[in-house]
Design an enzyme around this catalytic site. Structure first.
Site, mmCIF file in Angstrom:
data_model
loop_
_atom_site.group_PDB
_atom_site.id
_atom_site.type_symbol
_atom_site.label_atom_id
_atom_site.label_comp_id
_atom_site.label_asym_id
_atom_site.label_seq_id
_atom_site.Cartn_x
_atom_site.Cartn_y
_atom_site.Cartn_z
ATOM 1 N N SER A 119 38.604 38.381 35.170
ATOM 2 C CA SER A 119 38.166 39.382 34.197
ATOM 3 C C SER A 119 37.219 40.399 34.825
ATOM 4 O O SER A 119 36.562 40.134 35.833
ATOM 5 C CB SER A 119 37.465 38.703 33.023
ATOM 6 O OG SER A 119 38.314 37.749 32.432
HETATM 7 N N1 SAH Z 1 37.864 33.685 33.071
HETATM 8 C C1 SAH Z 1 38.953 33.789 33.977
HETATM 9 C C2 SAH Z 1 40.083 34.517 33.288
HETATM 10 C C3 SAH Z 1 41.395 34.203 33.836
HETATM 11 S S1 SAH Z 1 42.739 34.969 32.971
HETATM 12 C C4 SAH Z 1 38.529 34.572 35.194
HETATM 13 O O1 SAH Z 1 37.751 35.504 35.061
HETATM 14 O O2 SAH Z 1 38.992 34.274 36.302
HETATM 15 C C5 SAH Z 1 43.086 33.747 31.716
HETATM 16 C C6 SAH Z 1 43.386 32.364 32.184
HETATM 17 O O3 SAH Z 1 43.821 31.613 31.044
HETATM 18 C C7 SAH Z 1 44.506 32.274 33.205
HETATM 19 O O4 SAH Z 1 44.062 31.559 34.318
HETATM 20 C C8 SAH Z 1 45.617 31.514 32.469
HETATM 21 O O5 SAH Z 1 46.391 30.704 33.306
HETATM 22 C C9 SAH Z 1 44.823 30.704 31.450
HETATM 23 N N2 SAH Z 1 45.581 30.277 30.284
HETATM 24 C C10 SAH Z 1 46.569 30.929 29.640
HETATM 25 N N3 SAH Z 1 47.018 30.214 28.605
HETATM 26 C C11 SAH Z 1 46.301 29.061 28.588
HETATM 27 C C12 SAH Z 1 46.301 27.906 27.758
HETATM 28 N N4 SAH Z 1 47.137 27.772 26.714
HETATM 29 N N5 SAH Z 1 45.417 26.917 28.024
HETATM 30 C C13 SAH Z 1 44.563 27.015 29.078
HETATM 31 N N6 SAH Z 1 44.517 28.090 29.901
HETATM 32 C C14 SAH Z 1 45.374 29.099 29.663
#
Ligand code: SAH
Length: 199
Positions: free
Chosen positions: A44
């Site tokens: 993010s």
């Molecule tokens: N806070 C993280 C954001 C990553 S993007 C950062 O800044 O690095 C969102 C993340 O949510 C991704 O890694 C994706 O794989 C995960 N995600 C998507 N659907 C999900 C679910 N149902 N349960 C758990 N994680 C999920």
């Protein structure tokens, strides 16, 4: 809409974002923009990380549930500001990479990682005083509302269409009635509804 909370700013200053960014993108690590981390996911934008963290209003005593560990960057910041952080990620490799940094290199003893579908929360460790979701569902998953402690706060992007998501603050009342506030239009990757993806 600058970030004012000193604790949030302090934690952001202590955690180098470059640790969580793929090597070939390191020179962009300080830019205020999301970056790809593989598997179609993104780390993010720092401003959004700070904004969501500030909205959690952490005093240091909370148990926090994070959905979407991703790179682990937000997780590391939460670990400095809360008592315990429970983070669920659906992509096994991302969870493993985050574990290497958060547990292997940084030795953050209050971080607990799990691979699974975050739409069901983490019932064995509930309730949580705070919940932060970093991928967008079409509506707030009911188990997350159930696992939020009375008086707790949840920050979550909601919207079926990536172009029209709203970052919401859901505050649990003491008697089961919550209040919802729209904070900001945002763009997150969708919260997936599949079982864990391992390839
Ligand atoms: N806070 C993280 C954001 C990553 S993007 C950062 O800044 O690095 C969102 C993340 O949510 C991704 O890694 C994706 O794989 C995960 N995600 C998507 N659907 C999900 C679910 N149902 N349960 C758990 N994680 C999920």
């Amino acid at each position: 809409m600058g970030i004012r909370d000193e604790r949030t700013l302090g934690a952001m200053a202590q955690i180098p974002r470059q640790l969580f960014v793929p090597e070939e993108l390191r020179e962009l690590a300080d830019a205020d923009r999301p970056l790809p981390i593989g598997f179609g996911q993104t780390i993010s934008q720092p401003y959004i990380v700070a904004f969501m963290t500030e909205e959690l209003r952490l005093s240091g005593r909370e148990r926090v549930l994070e959905i979407g560990t991703g790179s682990g960057y937000q997780t590391a910041i939460l670990a400095l500001l809360a008592q315990e952080v429970y983070s669920v990620e659906i992509v096994e490799q991302l969870s493993m990479q985050a574990a290497e940094i958060l547990l292997g290199s940084m030795h953050l003893g209050n971080v607990h990682l799990r691979v699974g579908d975050g739409r069901s929360g983490w019932s064995e460790r509930a309730p949580f005083e705070r919940i932060i979701v970093t991928a967008a569902p079409a509506s707030i998953p009911e188990p997350l509302v159930e696992q939020l402690a009375p008086g707790g706060r949840m920050v979550i992007p909601v919207g079926p269409d990536p172009a029209v998501q709203q970052l919401l603050l859901y505050c649990a009342g003491s008697e089961g009635v919550g209040t919802m506030t729209e904070l900001l239009p945002v763009r997150f990757v969708p919260l997936r509804g599949d079982s864990p993806i391992t390839t």
